[in-house]
Design an enzyme around this catalytic site. Structure first.
Site, PDB file in Angstrom:
ATOM      1  N   PRO A  50       0.626  -1.273   0.156  1.00 18.60           N
ATOM      2  CA  PRO A  50      -0.069   0.011  -0.055  1.00 18.60           C
ATOM      3  C   PRO A  50       0.827   1.293   0.014  1.00 18.60           C
ATOM      4  CG  PRO A  50       0.346  -1.136   2.181  1.00 18.60           C
ATOM      5  CD  PRO A  50       0.710  -1.966   1.325  1.00 18.60           C
ATOM      6  N   GLY A  51       2.115   1.121  -0.081  1.00 17.17           N
ATOM      7  CA  GLY A  51       2.938   2.357  -0.290  1.00 17.17           C
ATOM      8  C   GLY A  51       3.792   2.914   0.909  1.00 17.17           C
TER       9      GLY A  51
ATOM     10  N   ASP B 144       9.792  -4.787  -1.777  1.00 16.28           N
ATOM     11  CA  ASP B 144       9.568  -5.340  -0.644  1.00 16.28           C
ATOM     12  C   ASP B 144       8.194  -5.911  -1.057  1.00 16.28           C
ATOM     13  OD1 ASP B 144       8.870  -6.496   2.038  1.00 16.28           O
ATOM     14  OD2 ASP B 144       8.007  -4.570   2.604  1.00 16.28           O
TER      15      ASP B 144
ATOM     16  N   LYS C 292      11.903 -12.471   1.769  1.00 17.41           N
ATOM     17  CA  LYS C 292      11.149 -13.468   2.997  1.00 17.41           C
ATOM     18  C   LYS C 292      11.959 -14.674   2.770  1.00 17.41           C
ATOM     19  CE  LYS C 292       8.360  -9.755   2.471  1.00 17.41           C
ATOM     20  NZ  LYS C 292       8.564  -8.562   3.317  1.00 17.41           N
TER      21      LYS C 292
END
Length: 318
Positions: free
Chosen positions: A194-195, A247, A276
């Site tokens: 979402p930024g 990410d 991850k």
């Protein structure tokens, strides 16, 4: 002996990085030899720590103050020095640590007022440092040292406008390079939604291209952020940029392949990438980063304070 401090729950990985069985360990720490190579999981490494004990807060603080005062008899203090007090991951130990630190510093101030005024609380920046480092492993026991090596991990302050918790990771990662996006610089944020990372760069005045099919939220609806609804793996920039951010909840080998392509084509000058590891052994993942890191002039791979089951790679392209 060295005291290797890490996130509670990741002691096994910190111990593996030492290459030998640890001498002692507890929640958030491992005692053992100095590591031969880079340490991803050790946040702070205390050199040749001494042991201090005391049943009461005053007794423990007194032992710490006496240790420091005895070690500085021939030392001159002209500049600020780090005063670091931390604790193992035990319930209620943080409050005890705060009280012990305040009392120890008060005792130092009573004997060496000018020196005490130069004390700066909190972890220093990345690299070696000399000051006073206190680590409580129990309510009545602590390790203390004058020298330490900081891995660069540190707790960051949140921003209410940041659209996600991941904002804290990029804020922390800048310290690994001692650089951050500057006004007028260009940033591509792959998998931006979402930024949080895009917002971090834009609020510093950088121009951001946020690449993601998902929507941006909160502070990421920013005039310096251009949202491009596209797939991060197929995106190619029209010209090279100052920063690459990435990410994504993706297979780490696939992300490393993407980053390798960006470096091969010289599409970015610096990069911050989150990988991850999940069920994958993180030390195996660290080795798999070798090919990408070989293309970089400087690179640091860390398990950040704000990371969970992930590693963060910050680098400058060769």
């Amino acid at each position: 002996m060295m005291l290797h401090i890490c996130q509670a729950g990741y002691e096994t990985f910190a111990a593996k990085e030492l290459g030998t069985k640890p001498q002692r360990s507890g929640p958030g720490w491992v005692a053992g030899p100095e590591a031969a190579g880079e340490q991803c999981f050790t946040h702070l490494c205390l050199r040749e720590p001494a042991a201090a004990g005391g049943a009461s807060l005053n007794a423990l603080a007194g032992g710490i103050a006496d240790f420091f005062l005895a070690s500085v008899r021939r030392e001159r203090f002209e500049t600020p020095w780090p005063f670091v007090a931390e604790s193992a991951g035990l319930p209620g130990l943080g409050r005890r640590t705060k009280g012990v630190a305040e009392e120890a510093l008060a005792r130092i101030r009573a004997r060496m007022s000018r020196v005490a005024k130069l004390a700066v609380p909190g972890r220093p920046r990345i690299g070696p440092a000399r000051g006073l480092f206190i680590y409580l492993t129990a309510f009545d026991a602590a390790f203390i040292a004058r020298e330490a090596v900081c891995g660069g991990q540190r707790r960051m302050a949140d921003d209410p406008r940041a659209p996600s918790r991941s904002y804290l990771k990029i804020e922390e990662a800048y310290g690994l390079l001692a650089q951050e996006p500057a006004p007028g610089e260009t940033v591509v944020d792959l998998g931006a939604a979402p930024g949080g990372w895009s917002y971090s760069a834009a609020k510093r005045g950088a121009r951001v291209c946020a690449v993601d099919n998902g929507p941006l939220k909160g502070g990421a609806l920013h005039p310096e952020i251009r949202h491009l609804e596209s797939d991060a793996f197929s995106f190619e920039p029209e010209c090279s940029v100052d920063w690459l951010f990435c990410d994504m909840v993706e297979d780490p080998d696939r992300v490393l392949g993407l980053v390798g392509r960006w470096l091969k084509h010289r599409w970015c000058r610096r990069l911050v990438v989150n990988l991850k590891f999940g069920r994958l052994d993180p030390l195996t993942l660290a080795r798999r980063c070798g090919e990408v890191r070989a293309r970089c002039r400087l690179s640091r791979l860390r398990h950040l304070y704000h990371d969970r089951e992930e590693l963060t790679l910050a680098a400058e392209a060769a």
